[in-house]
Design a protein around this motif. Sequence first.
Motif, PDB file in Angstrom:
ATOM      1  N   VAL A   1      12.366  30.850  27.453  1.00  0.00           N
ATOM      2  CA  VAL A   1      13.178  31.322  26.368  1.00  0.00           C
ATOM      3  C   VAL A   1      14.654  31.829  27.026  1.00  0.00           C
ATOM      4  O   VAL A   1      14.593  32.625  27.895  1.00  0.00           O
ATOM      5  N   ASN A   2      15.789  30.963  26.794  1.00  0.00           N
ATOM      6  CA  ASN A   2      17.009  31.346  27.563  1.00  0.00           C
ATOM      7  C   ASN A   2      17.945  32.353  26.656  1.00  0.00           C
ATOM      8  O   ASN A   2      18.283  32.094  25.694  1.00  0.00           O
ATOM      9  N   ILE A   3      18.397  33.477  27.402  1.00  0.00           N
ATOM     10  CA  ILE A   3      19.007  34.547  27.102  1.00  0.00           C
ATOM     11  C   ILE A   3      20.571  34.608  27.522  1.00  0.00           C
ATOM     12  O   ILE A   3      20.244  34.541  29.035  1.00  0.00           O
ATOM     13  N   LYS A   4      21.332  34.609  27.205  1.00  0.00           N
ATOM     14  CA  LYS A   4      22.783  34.601  27.700  1.00  0.00           C
ATOM     15  C   LYS A   4      23.436  36.042  27.601  1.00  0.00           C
ATOM     16  O   LYS A   4      23.496  36.285  26.259  1.00  0.00           O
ATOM     17  N   VAL A   5      23.986  36.737  28.370  1.00  0.00           N
ATOM     18  CA  VAL A   5      24.396  38.153  28.208  1.00  0.00           C
ATOM     19  C   VAL A   5      25.855  38.136  28.980  1.00  0.00           C
ATOM     20  O   VAL A   5      26.053  37.665  30.030  1.00  0.00           O
ATOM     21  N   ASP A   6      26.748  38.701  27.975  1.00  0.00           N
ATOM     22  CA  ASP A   6      28.101  38.932  28.525  1.00  0.00           C
ATOM     23  C   ASP A   6      27.907  40.451  29.282  1.00  0.00           C
ATOM     24  O   ASP A   6      27.929  41.381  28.295  1.00  0.00           O
ATOM     25  N   ARG A   7      28.294  40.418  30.370  1.00  0.00           N
ATOM     26  CA  ARG A   7      27.952  41.823  31.120  1.00  0.00           C
ATOM     27  C   ARG A   7      29.084  42.652  30.730  1.00  0.00           C
ATOM     28  O   ARG A   7      28.721  43.995  31.077  1.00  0.00           O
ATOM     29  N   GLU A   8      30.266  42.297  30.043  1.00  0.00           N
ATOM     30  CA  GLU A   8      31.361  43.433  29.462  1.00  0.00           C
ATOM     31  C   GLU A   8      30.835  43.958  28.139  1.00  0.00           C
ATOM     32  O   GLU A   8      31.011  45.047  27.925  1.00  0.00           O
ATOM     33  N   GLU A   9      30.158  43.147  27.527  1.00  0.00           N
ATOM     34  CA  GLU A   9      29.513  43.442  26.197  1.00  0.00           C
ATOM     35  C   GLU A   9      28.464  44.278  26.397  1.00  0.00           C
ATOM     36  O   GLU A   9      28.099  45.312  25.429  1.00  0.00           O
ATOM     37  N   ARG A  10      27.280  44.268  27.270  1.00  0.00           N
ATOM     38  CA  ARG A  10      26.281  44.848  27.508  1.00  0.00           C
ATOM     39  C   ARG A  10      26.150  45.117  29.037  1.00  0.00           C
ATOM     40  O   ARG A  10      25.263  44.634  29.747  1.00  0.00           O
ATOM     41  N   PRO A  11      27.158  46.098  29.429  1.00  0.00           N
ATOM     42  CA  PRO A  11      26.780  46.519  30.606  1.00  0.00           C
ATOM     43  C   PRO A  11      25.518  47.299  31.156  1.00  0.00           C
ATOM     44  O   PRO A  11      24.976  47.427  32.122  1.00  0.00           O
ATOM     45  N   ASP A  12      24.927  47.807  30.105  1.00  0.00           N
ATOM     46  CA  ASP A  12      23.659  48.549  29.832  1.00  0.00           C
ATOM     47  C   ASP A  12      22.320  47.624  30.551  1.00  0.00           C
ATOM     48  O   ASP A  12      21.623  47.727  31.192  1.00  0.00           O
ATOM     49  N   ILE A  13      22.573  46.295  29.960  1.00  0.00           N
ATOM     50  CA  ILE A  13      21.491  45.163  30.367  1.00  0.00           C
ATOM     51  C   ILE A  13      21.845  44.735  31.742  1.00  0.00           C
ATOM     52  O   ILE A  13      20.829  44.535  32.463  1.00  0.00           O
ATOM     53  N   ASP A  14      23.126  44.381  31.973  1.00  0.00           N
ATOM     54  CA  ASP A  14      23.388  43.903  33.335  1.00  0.00           C
ATOM     55  C   ASP A  14      23.240  44.872  34.640  1.00  0.00           C
ATOM     56  O   ASP A  14      22.776  44.272  35.442  1.00  0.00           O
ATOM     57  N   GLN A  15      23.486  46.183  34.368  1.00  0.00           N
ATOM     58  CA  GLN A  15      23.311  47.223  35.562  1.00  0.00           C
ATOM     59  C   GLN A  15      21.843  47.063  35.897  1.00  0.00           C
ATOM     60  O   GLN A  15      21.383  47.108  36.766  1.00  0.00           O
ATOM     61  N   ILE A  16      20.751  46.931  34.710  1.00  0.00           N
ATOM     62  CA  ILE A  16      19.412  47.002  34.813  1.00  0.00           C
ATOM     63  C   ILE A  16      18.931  46.005  35.776  1.00  0.00           C
ATOM     64  O   ILE A  16      18.287  45.965  36.744  1.00  0.00           O
ATOM     65  N   TYR A  17      19.321  44.904  35.549  1.00  0.00           N
ATOM     66  CA  TYR A  17      18.759  43.564  36.172  1.00  0.00           C
ATOM     67  C   TYR A  17      19.569  43.275  37.523  1.00  0.00           C
ATOM     68  O   TYR A  17      19.012  42.647  38.411  1.00  0.00           O
TER      69      TYR A  17
END
Length: 672
Positions: free
Chosen positions: A79-95
Amino acid sequence: MILPQKNLLAEEASPYLRQHAQNPVYWRAWSQAALDEASTLDRPILLSVGYAACHWCHVMAHESFENDEIAGVMNRFFVNIKVDREERPDIDQIYMASLSAMGEQGGWPLTMFLTPDGKPFWGGTYFPPRSRYGRPGFVQVLEAVEKAWREKRDSLNQSAGGLITHVASRLSATQPKALLDRQTLPRLADGIESMIDWNEGGLKGAPKFPNAPFMTALWLSWLQNGTAAHRDSVLLSLRKMLAGGIYDHVGGGLCRYSTDAYWTVPHFEKMLYDNAQLLRMANWAYAATHDELFRLRIEETIGWLLREMRIENGAFASSLDADSDGEEGLFYTWSQDQLADALQSDLPALAIYYDLAAPSNWEGKPILRQTDEQRHREVANYPIVAGLKAKLLADRATRVRPGRDDKVLADWNGLVITALAECGRSLARNDWIDLAAQAFAGILAAAENGRLPHSILGDRKLFPALSSDYGAMITAATALFEATGDAHYLGVARNLAEQLDQWHADPDRTGYFLSASDSSDVPIRIRGDADEAIASATGQVVEAVIRLSTITGDIALHEKALTVAEHAQGRAGQQTYGQVGIVNSCALALEPLKLLIVEDPTQASLVAVANRNPDPRRMDIAVPFGGTAPSLPGDVVPPTDKPGAYLCMAQSCLPPVSDPDALEQLLRTKTA
């Protein structure tokens, strides 16, 4: 739940996500529905995190995500998920923290493999489509991960559980509070100074980043202790940056970073936050040195913001790409023939002020930069240079422009608003203060039910806001109050502080989480202590609450700010240089300055002195004759029938001064 088996990014608000909407990959945005799909299908998640201006993100997209064969493998196994780190820094910082915990170097694009419930078990950054650069090919990686998932799932689940627990302990845990110590900042600044490149500025080696949290620490240490080397390292770094290829000499504005040790070859993306921080630091540097270079670069950079980054609601877009027409730096670089066509008979004059640099490892066209001598010549003959730049800018306007990420981020705009308000005060540019006020109003107009969005793109908004949004916007509100005297901004700041408390405070009221309490799709609520190119969310929040408590004189708010600062300092003590933003804000909490000026607004000589002597530690309040003056420490209420300037630190105030020269001397004494 199984989502439609197709790419679902076309309706997303993020321009970065929409850039991938035509990929043959069945991309999903990060959501609970995407996580549920992974659980239903019993498939691992392939998480790809990037941002619109990221050069290597574009490279990996072209090489792999636009490739039908590779997309087929991704769609079959993940399952392929794309994240904009500027939109979701909370997700980016975890990973990103998860990748670091694996012992890998971080960066973007971030490529992580997760269990269906979002726990990371392996990852990396950029992968070429086939093995090269000493890196495994992406197809090879995909097949190996899928095989491990089939054959070693129990082991992967166990390691993923241990890793996410470790990451949670780093990013979410509480540490005992630390007493705020006046020596913490200078000790940290001494360590940073030991890493300074005293020939070229910035930190030693390459690549070179502006690194605003480090530069701010050095500047605050100079203000606090008069350590000239700390001031000089910042001034050297700024001068070298602003003469180097990392600065856009034709259009204004700073690029993200330099790939070399000489500030010559940048990655050409331009980020809003880098330029906001440049404006603030250049403003401090101009006040301290009167070096016209800093004033000129402030004017050029604000000109770029107004010309290329401002959108319809008065706020500012996030970034410009490094690439145009598929080539990095194509918009910004010049061949000798292109310069000759643009300048005609003025071409020989350009060599007086600029060099064309083409280092051996750079495959593009040459880059404009200056020697120290050329920099001095430009400052001395700026009207001539401005004419040359205008011709180059007009010629460059005919080229294919880099893509612009039009999303408006509340926190980044807060940084720009503060910078515009401060520069407007210092350089007597009310038009810049008006720009700041219009951007502030644009962000507030997007609020719903009293809550800020994190991201705005036209009618589309991403709720809820992050703690960094509230921190940056509270600071912006106080900066606008200082610049305008309009008490409306203090009311807004108080309201934002209440929203911050309601949605982000931890259970013990000793700090804040990055994500709101009703953010249902975050695997971990992290605090946001780690700096990136800007100060951490925690650092921004501590600064904001300290500024608000100082300017209002609210003792209860000040006590709350100290509590938050002490606990943040306790956590920052576990890090050496990764949480400098917290140390900086705690230094402000330890010794906040407040300047109250009573004066006839039509003869504002004392206010003019304060404006041209900015100090990031100080909050200024101007009260007209006959106005209502707030109480100072000790419940002293200054008279408002005669001019006077009252400078206070913590709970004590110096005797008032009424002579502008005396105030100038007093404020400059506090900076040495």
